[in-house]
Design a protein around this motif. Structure first.
Motif, PDB file in Angstrom:
ATOM      1  N   GLN A  59       0.635  -0.639   0.295  1.00  0.00           N
ATOM      2  CA  GLN A  59      -0.025   0.296  -0.216  1.00  0.00           C
ATOM      3  C   GLN A  59       0.842   1.192  -0.220  1.00  0.00           C
ATOM      4  O   GLN A  59       2.313   1.134   0.502  1.00  0.00           O
ATOM      5  N   GLY A  60       0.367   2.809  -0.414  1.00  0.00           N
ATOM      6  CA  GLY A  60       0.714   3.647  -0.489  1.00  0.00           C
ATOM      7  C   GLY A  60       0.367   4.717   0.575  1.00  0.00           C
ATOM      8  O   GLY A  60      -0.375   4.262   1.195  1.00  0.00           O
ATOM      9  N   TYR A  61       0.804   5.802   0.937  1.00  0.00           N
ATOM     10  CA  TYR A  61      -0.104   6.992   0.943  1.00  0.00           C
ATOM     11  C   TYR A  61      -0.354   7.721   0.386  1.00  0.00           C
ATOM     12  O   TYR A  61       0.282   8.395  -0.418  1.00  0.00           O
ATOM     13  N   PRO A  62      -1.671   8.453   1.088  1.00  0.00           N
ATOM     14  CA  PRO A  62      -1.786   9.230   0.032  1.00  0.00           C
ATOM     15  C   PRO A  62      -0.773  11.088   0.298  1.00  0.00           C
ATOM     16  O   PRO A  62      -0.264  10.623   0.863  1.00  0.00           O
ATOM     17  N   ALA A  63      -1.585  11.605  -0.382  1.00  0.00           N
ATOM     18  CA  ALA A  63      -0.622  12.781  -0.407  1.00  0.00           C
ATOM     19  C   ALA A  63      -0.488  13.534   0.545  1.00  0.00           C
ATOM     20  O   ALA A  63       0.862  13.617   1.931  1.00  0.00           O
ATOM     21  N   SER A  64      -1.115  13.580   1.196  1.00  0.00           N
ATOM     22  CA  SER A  64      -1.486  14.541   2.299  1.00  0.00           C
ATOM     23  C   SER A  64      -0.952  13.320   3.856  1.00  0.00           C
ATOM     24  O   SER A  64      -0.436  14.134   4.296  1.00  0.00           O
ATOM     25  N   LYS A  65      -1.447  12.399   3.879  1.00  0.00           N
ATOM     26  CA  LYS A  65      -0.380  11.672   4.956  1.00  0.00           C
ATOM     27  C   LYS A  65       1.444  11.432   4.830  1.00  0.00           C
ATOM     28  O   LYS A  65       1.846  11.425   5.664  1.00  0.00           O
ATOM     29  N   LYS A  66       1.064  11.573   2.921  1.00  0.00           N
ATOM     30  CA  LYS A  66       3.066  11.129   3.070  1.00  0.00           C
ATOM     31  C   LYS A  66       3.829  12.553   3.625  1.00  0.00           C
ATOM     32  O   LYS A  66       4.818  12.368   3.721  1.00  0.00           O
ATOM     33  N   ALA A  67       3.240  13.472   2.997  1.00  0.00           N
ATOM     34  CA  ALA A  67       3.643  14.917   3.605  1.00  0.00           C
ATOM     35  C   ALA A  67       4.048  14.935   5.083  1.00  0.00           C
ATOM     36  O   ALA A  67       4.698  15.421   5.189  1.00  0.00           O
ATOM     37  N   ILE A  68       3.040  14.278   5.925  1.00  0.00           N
ATOM     38  CA  ILE A  68       3.427  14.865   7.273  1.00  0.00           C
ATOM     39  C   ILE A  68       4.035  13.720   7.141  1.00  0.00           C
ATOM     40  O   ILE A  68       5.232  13.424   8.454  1.00  0.00           O
ATOM     41  N   MET A  69       4.117  11.935   7.418  1.00  0.00           N
ATOM     42  CA  MET A  69       4.959  10.592   7.425  1.00  0.00           C
ATOM     43  C   MET A  69       6.710  11.661   6.916  1.00  0.00           C
ATOM     44  O   MET A  69       7.215  11.279   7.358  1.00  0.00           O
ATOM     45  N   ASP A  70       6.765  11.963   5.796  1.00  0.00           N
ATOM     46  CA  ASP A  70       8.102  12.971   5.807  1.00  0.00           C
ATOM     47  C   ASP A  70       8.799  13.400   6.597  1.00  0.00           C
ATOM     48  O   ASP A  70       9.883  13.304   6.791  1.00  0.00           O
ATOM     49  N   LEU A  71       7.867  13.903   7.324  1.00  0.00           N
ATOM     50  CA  LEU A  71       8.474  14.691   8.461  1.00  0.00           C
ATOM     51  C   LEU A  71       9.211  13.891   9.807  1.00  0.00           C
ATOM     52  O   LEU A  71       9.544  14.621  10.868  1.00  0.00           O
ATOM     53  N   ILE A  72       8.530  13.098   9.865  1.00  0.00           N
ATOM     54  CA  ILE A  72       8.981  11.536  10.907  1.00  0.00           C
ATOM     55  C   ILE A  72      10.117  11.473  10.423  1.00  0.00           C
ATOM     56  O   ILE A  72       9.846  10.846   9.969  1.00  0.00           O
ATOM     57  N   PRO A  73      10.759  11.276  11.600  1.00  0.00           N
ATOM     58  CA  PRO A  73      12.593  10.514  11.622  1.00  0.00           C
ATOM     59  C   PRO A  73      12.467   9.164  12.273  1.00  0.00           C
ATOM     60  O   PRO A  73      11.635   8.728  12.886  1.00  0.00           O
ATOM     61  N   PRO A  74      12.855   8.439  11.979  1.00  0.00           N
ATOM     62  CA  PRO A  74      12.661   7.028  11.911  1.00  0.00           C
ATOM     63  C   PRO A  74      13.114   6.478  13.875  1.00  0.00           C
ATOM     64  O   PRO A  74      13.973   7.500  13.983  1.00  0.00           O
TER      65      PRO A  74
END
Length: 186
Positions: A59-74
């Motif tokens: 599965q992938g993330y919708p664009a809005s969730k991907k934008a948030i998840m891009d900001l989360i560090p490992p």
């Protein structure tokens, strides 16, 4: 706790072993393993698997969730976001008690995964890859549950995630099964 039995996942399950009275059977729970495996052990060649995880779809993330998840560090989660984004993303949950540490969660290579569920991309069950901003693929899910790479899952992608998420981790089942066989053989 699956992490004590060769599973790179913080998964807890209740297992009940029933033995017939009068049979003089004595079951012993499997010994706790000292080695705790992490995500790197699940997805890269090493002690658990002899090769890196094979490619599969996921599965992938919708664009809005991907934008948030891009900001989360490992190893991070929603509390690693700026406060205005925390409030926007969490909505009413922001003001509720509890840590909600599974929400907007990016797993680190050096930690066991959180418990896998049947849906890797829902708000309460996000399990983001450490390097790529996406949920784990079907084959990565299977590896975290310690399924062999040759094991085949059928049906839609949603059905495959559900089969894996509902399963008892293979290494945990093997440890308990081995003790059951020992009990019956003695």
């Amino acid at each position: 706790k699956a992490i004590y039995h060769g599973v790179p996942q913080k998964r807890e399950r209740l297992l009940i072993v029933g033995l017939r009275r009068g049979e003089d059977l004595k079951f012993h729970w499997p010994e706790i393993e000292e080695k705790i495996y992490n995500l790197k052990d699940a997805l890269k060649a090493g002690e658990l698997f002899d090769c890196d995880v094979p490619f599969s779809h996921g599965q992938g993330y919708p664009a809005s969730k991907k934008a948030i998840m891009d900001l989360i560090p490992p190893g991070g989660y929603w509390r690693d976001l700026p406060v205005d984004l925390q409030k926007s993303y969490m909505k009413g949950s922001f003001h509720l008690g509890g840590g909600k540490t599974g929400m907007a969660r990016r797993i680190s290579w050096d930690e066991p995964s959180l418990t896998l569920t049947c849906a890797p991309a829902q708000k309460q069950t996000e399990r983001c890859h450490p390097d790529e901003t996406r949920p784990f693929t079907v084959r990565e899910y299977a590896r975290i549950q310690t399924f062999p790479d040759a094991w085949q899952f059928t049906g839609s992608m949603t059905a495959q995630y559900a089969q894996i998420g509902n399963a008892v981790p293979v290494n945990l089942a093997f440890a308990v099964g081995t003790e059951l066989v020992r009990t019956l053989n003695e």
